[in-house]
Motif scaffolding. Structure first.
Motif, mmCIF file in Angstrom:
data_model
loop_
_atom_site.group_PDB
_atom_site.id
_atom_site.type_symbol
_atom_site.label_atom_id
_atom_site.label_comp_id
_atom_site.label_asym_id
_atom_site.label_seq_id
_atom_site.Cartn_x
_atom_site.Cartn_y
_atom_site.Cartn_z
ATOM 1 N N LYS A 4 0.834 -1.212 0.000
ATOM 2 C CA LYS A 4 0.000 0.000 0.000
ATOM 3 C C LYS A 4 0.864 1.255 0.000
ATOM 4 O O LYS A 4 0.539 2.256 -0.657
ATOM 5 C CB LYS A 4 -0.923 -0.010 1.218
ATOM 6 C CG LYS A 4 -2.031 -1.047 1.157
ATOM 7 C CD LYS A 4 -2.880 -1.009 2.417
ATOM 8 C CE LYS A 4 -3.975 -2.082 2.366
ATOM 9 N NZ LYS A 4 -4.775 -2.109 3.612
ATOM 10 N N ILE A 5 1.953 1.220 0.763
ATOM 11 C CA ILE A 5 2.834 2.386 0.834
ATOM 12 C C ILE A 5 3.504 2.625 -0.519
ATOM 13 O O ILE A 5 3.541 3.758 -1.021
ATOM 14 C CB ILE A 5 3.890 2.185 1.938
ATOM 15 C CG1 ILE A 5 3.211 2.115 3.307
ATOM 16 C CG2 ILE A 5 4.918 3.315 1.903
ATOM 17 C CD1 ILE A 5 4.132 1.704 4.440
ATOM 18 N N ILE A 6 4.030 1.572 -1.104
ATOM 19 C CA ILE A 6 4.692 1.702 -2.415
ATOM 20 C C ILE A 6 3.705 2.220 -3.462
ATOM 21 O O ILE A 6 4.039 3.071 -4.288
ATOM 22 C CB ILE A 6 5.301 0.352 -2.839
ATOM 23 C CG1 ILE A 6 6.504 0.020 -1.948
ATOM 24 C CG2 ILE A 6 5.704 0.372 -4.306
ATOM 25 C CD1 ILE A 6 7.137 -1.335 -2.232
ATOM 26 N N SER A 7 2.473 1.713 -3.421
ATOM 27 C CA SER A 7 1.457 2.155 -4.381
ATOM 28 C C SER A 7 1.165 3.643 -4.227
ATOM 29 O O SER A 7 1.074 4.375 -5.224
ATOM 30 C CB SER A 7 0.173 1.338 -4.173
ATOM 31 O OG SER A 7 -0.857 1.809 -5.008
ATOM 32 N N GLU A 8 1.035 4.110 -2.991
ATOM 33 C CA GLU A 8 0.739 5.530 -2.754
ATOM 34 C C GLU A 8 1.888 6.410 -3.219
ATOM 35 O O GLU A 8 1.676 7.415 -3.911
ATOM 36 C CB GLU A 8 0.477 5.750 -1.260
ATOM 37 C CG GLU A 8 0.152 7.181 -0.877
ATOM 38 C CD GLU A 8 -1.235 7.635 -1.297
ATOM 39 O OE1 GLU A 8 -1.487 8.853 -1.318
ATOM 40 O OE2 GLU A 8 -2.064 6.753 -1.608
ATOM 41 N N ASP A 48 6.720 -1.204 -9.760
ATOM 42 C CA ASP A 48 7.852 -2.003 -10.243
ATOM 43 C C ASP A 48 9.109 -1.154 -10.377
ATOM 44 O O ASP A 48 10.232 -1.634 -10.145
ATOM 45 C CB ASP A 48 7.514 -2.644 -11.589
ATOM 46 C CG ASP A 48 6.506 -3.783 -11.451
ATOM 47 O OD1 ASP A 48 6.358 -4.300 -10.316
ATOM 48 O OD2 ASP A 48 5.872 -4.140 -12.459
ATOM 49 N N ASP A 49 8.940 0.122 -10.759
ATOM 50 C CA ASP A 49 10.097 1.023 -10.872
ATOM 51 C C ASP A 49 10.807 1.162 -9.521
ATOM 52 O O ASP A 49 12.044 1.207 -9.456
ATOM 53 C CB ASP A 49 9.652 2.413 -11.340
ATOM 54 C CG ASP A 49 9.275 2.444 -12.810
ATOM 55 O OD1 ASP A 49 9.771 1.575 -13.559
ATOM 56 O OD2 ASP A 49 8.487 3.327 -13.207
ATOM 57 N N LEU A 50 10.011 1.235 -8.449
ATOM 58 C CA LEU A 50 10.610 1.441 -7.129
ATOM 59 C C LEU A 50 11.410 0.217 -6.670
ATOM 60 O O LEU A 50 12.332 0.338 -5.869
ATOM 61 C CB LEU A 50 9.524 1.762 -6.096
ATOM 62 C CG LEU A 50 8.701 3.031 -6.342
ATOM 63 C CD1 LEU A 50 7.825 3.339 -5.148
ATOM 64 C CD2 LEU A 50 9.606 4.219 -6.630
ATOM 65 N N VAL A 59 11.982 8.006 -0.816
ATOM 66 C CA VAL A 59 10.823 8.432 -0.019
ATOM 67 C C VAL A 59 10.009 7.220 0.411
ATOM 68 O O VAL A 59 9.574 7.121 1.565
ATOM 69 C CB VAL A 59 9.945 9.426 -0.814
ATOM 70 C CG1 VAL A 59 8.608 9.654 -0.100
ATOM 71 C CG2 VAL A 59 10.681 10.747 -0.988
ATOM 72 N N ALA A 60 9.800 6.279 -0.501
ATOM 73 C CA ALA A 60 9.030 5.079 -0.168
ATOM 74 C C ALA A 60 9.713 4.282 0.946
ATOM 75 O O ALA A 60 9.060 3.807 1.885
ATOM 76 C CB ALA A 60 8.852 4.205 -1.405
ATOM 77 N N ILE A 61 11.031 4.152 0.868
ATOM 78 C CA ILE A 61 11.777 3.438 1.912
ATOM 79 C C ILE A 61 11.635 4.161 3.252
ATOM 80 O O ILE A 61 11.414 3.536 4.296
ATOM 81 C CB ILE A 61 13.266 3.306 1.510
ATOM 82 C CG1 ILE A 61 13.400 2.308 0.346
ATOM 83 C CG2 ILE A 61 14.116 2.881 2.699
ATOM 84 C CD1 ILE A 61 14.787 2.282 -0.277
ATOM 85 N N TYR A 62 11.745 5.484 3.209
ATOM 86 C CA TYR A 62 11.597 6.274 4.440
ATOM 87 C C TYR A 62 10.205 6.082 5.048
ATOM 88 O O TYR A 62 10.064 5.879 6.260
ATOM 89 C CB TYR A 62 11.831 7.760 4.136
ATOM 90 C CG TYR A 62 11.562 8.665 5.313
ATOM 91 C CD1 TYR A 62 12.567 8.963 6.236
ATOM 92 C CD2 TYR A 62 10.298 9.217 5.516
ATOM 93 C CE1 TYR A 62 12.318 9.783 7.327
ATOM 94 C CE2 TYR A 62 10.037 10.030 6.594
ATOM 95 C CZ TYR A 62 11.043 10.316 7.505
ATOM 96 O OH TYR A 62 10.789 11.117 8.581
ATOM 97 N N ILE A 116 1.870 12.319 2.532
ATOM 98 C CA ILE A 116 1.815 10.933 2.057
ATOM 99 C C ILE A 116 1.524 10.002 3.232
ATOM 100 O O ILE A 116 0.657 9.119 3.148
ATOM 101 C CB ILE A 116 3.145 10.540 1.374
ATOM 102 C CG1 ILE A 116 3.288 11.254 0.025
ATOM 103 C CG2 ILE A 116 3.220 9.025 1.175
ATOM 104 C CD1 ILE A 116 4.643 11.076 -0.625
ATOM 105 N N ILE A 117 2.229 10.201 4.328
ATOM 106 C CA ILE A 117 2.023 9.361 5.523
ATOM 107 C C ILE A 117 0.604 9.512 6.046
ATOM 108 O O ILE A 117 -0.065 8.519 6.366
ATOM 109 C CB ILE A 117 3.054 9.725 6.612
ATOM 110 C CG1 ILE A 117 4.452 9.322 6.148
ATOM 111 C CG2 ILE A 117 2.701 9.049 7.939
ATOM 112 C CD1 ILE A 117 5.575 9.806 7.061
#
Length: 456
Positions: A363-367, A377-379, A394-397, A446-447
């Motif tokens: 869900k986080i990666i999708s957002e 997939d890019d991430l 940002v996604a990792i954070y 985002i969070i």
């Protein structure tokens, strides 16, 4: 004195004849009680399961105690022992009886989900201004919107009635102007329509849908945060409609000035109209909502039970209505009068059910990927373009911030990256946020959006 079995039979007859316990309640919960003995003032019974015991103790113990006193003059204390630890099936009505109960219950819900209109909206001090503004917009929405009321921006926490009001406006305008082109969508639908239009090279169809509206209503505008293309399209849509005097209605969880990751030109235009807030309902409003929902469900709600629920459920309107629906079901299947004990059980269930839905890495990666305009997939890939690299960090954070997963596990989620890469990403975003307020606001939004979507 008669045997305990004989006394209990008279107690059951008394409860039936005096309407204390209906027939279905007697067959389902009271008949399975096995009288054991009278020990002093204790009337001891046995049952097969804890579930049976809990239902009887929560729902029928007061009635049974009263019946023993009236029938035998015995001021007893009801004690129920569970004879088996096995998860055995409790005695229930026949399939035909149970099917009939389900049918009756479904029929009783027929009118419970009322239409979102002004007539079904419960007014209170917490929402009276927003309601008055909504009615005025709906009434005056003709060939030209009232400038001071355009746009109408309604904000407040989730579950307070914003969606009810914006839908009521749409329904009222539809009733008064059946020929109007009414476009009512959530911000996510707006975004999905835009993505589909871009993928199919049909952006002109997208423009036709939104820019030719007589009234445009957008629910949950906060989810535009950080999505530049959506904001760009909405700005031009907004500008065209506003110039033509077409009414625009927007809802959000916070006022325009706090939507920090929306473009300034959007925030200032939102602030140029009428802003109305909705806050948590006060006690009187909560009580009115409970009673209204009970009427729709044809539920005979004792005043003390309604007051008990209104005093304890204070968060939002959905919570109140959900509690009444659960109480209806418990009352229906237990076949007994509504009690404070039943309400306590329902409130526990409602509060448990309203725990947030677990937030997954997916869900986080999708957002994040949606915000940055890249794919999930890019991430996870080895691509290193500036945009993908920034989005990945940002996604990792955000994954680390929300889930507190071990760094090695986060690396596995992002294509098997090693520990040092994850540490670098988290540190890099942390330092960048300290220097760049725009990035800080974007990441915080985002969070917040991810957490908001996880709520019931």
């Amino acid at each position: 004195m008669n045997s305990f079995d004989e006394v209990f039979e008279k107690v059951k007859s008394y409860c039936l004849e005096n309407g204390k316990i209906p027939d279905i309640g007697m067959k389902t919960w009271i008949d399975p009680l096995v009288p054991v003995k009278i020990d002093g003032t204790d009337a001891i019974f046995s049952v097969q399961t804890d579930f049976q015991k809990n239902i009887v103790m929560q729902t029928y113990v007061t009635v049974l105690t009263e019946a023993f006193l009236n029938v035998a003059g015995l001021p007893v204390n009801i004690v129920i022992n569970v004879e088996s630890d096995e998860p055995e099936t409790i005695k229930v009505p026949t399939d035909a009886e149970l099917e009939q109960k389900h049918a009756e219950l479904e029929q009783s819900y027929k009118f419970a989900n009322y239409d979102y209109t002004f007539d079904t909206f419960i007014e209170g001090r917490s929402n009276e201004f927003a309601l008055a503004c909504s009615k005025s917009v709906a009434k005056n929405c003709g060939s030209k919107a009232v400038p001071d009321y355009n746009p109408l921006f309604i904000y407040g926490p989730s579950g307070m009635g914003k969606t009810h009001l914006i839908t009521a406006i749409a329904n009222e305008v539809r009733k008064n102007h059946p020929d109007f082109n009414i476009v009512y969508v959530t911000s996510e639908t707006f975004g999905s329509d835009l993505v589909n239009a871009l993928n199919k090279s049909s952006i002109s169809d997208f423009h036709d849908k939104y820019r030719n509206a007589d009234i445009l209503l957008i629910d949950d505008i906060q989810f535009f945060s950080g999505r530049e293309r959506m904001q760009e399209e909405f700005f031009h849509t907004f500008y065209k409609l506003h110039q033509e005097g077409k009414q625009i209605v927007i809802t959000s969880d916070k006022p325009p000035k706090e939507l920090l990751t929306l473009e300034e030109r959007l925030r200032t235009r939102f602030e140029g109209g009428l802003i109305a807030d909705i806050s948590a309902p006060d006690y009187e409003t909560r009580l009115a909502i409970i009673n209204r929902k009970s009427e729709l469900l044809e539920l005979k709600m004792p005043s003390e039970v309604a007051e008990f629920m209104a005093n304890r459920l204070k968060s939002n309107i959905r919570q109140l209505e959900g509690a009444v629906v659960r109480l209806k079901a418990l009352n229906h299947f237990a076949g007994s009068p509504i009690t404070i004990s039943m309400a306590q059980s329902v409130i526990r269930d409602v509060l448990t059910d309203e725990q947030p839905i677990p937030i997954t890495v997916e869900k986080i990666i999708s957002e994040v990927s949606t915000v940055y305009g890249v794919s999930p997939d890019d991430l996870r890939s080895s691509k290193r373009s500036a945009q993908i690299s920034t989005a990945r960090k940002v996604a990792i954070y955000v994954v680390r911030e929300i889930t507190q997963m071990p760094l090695a596990s986060i690396g596995t989620e992002f294509g098997g990256r090693d520990h040092s890469t994850i540490v670098y990403s988290v540190t890099s975003v942390t330092e960048s946020m300290e220097k760049d307020s725009n990035l800080k606001n974007l990441v915080n939004d985002i969070i917040k959006n991810i957490k908001d979507k996880s709520k019931v």
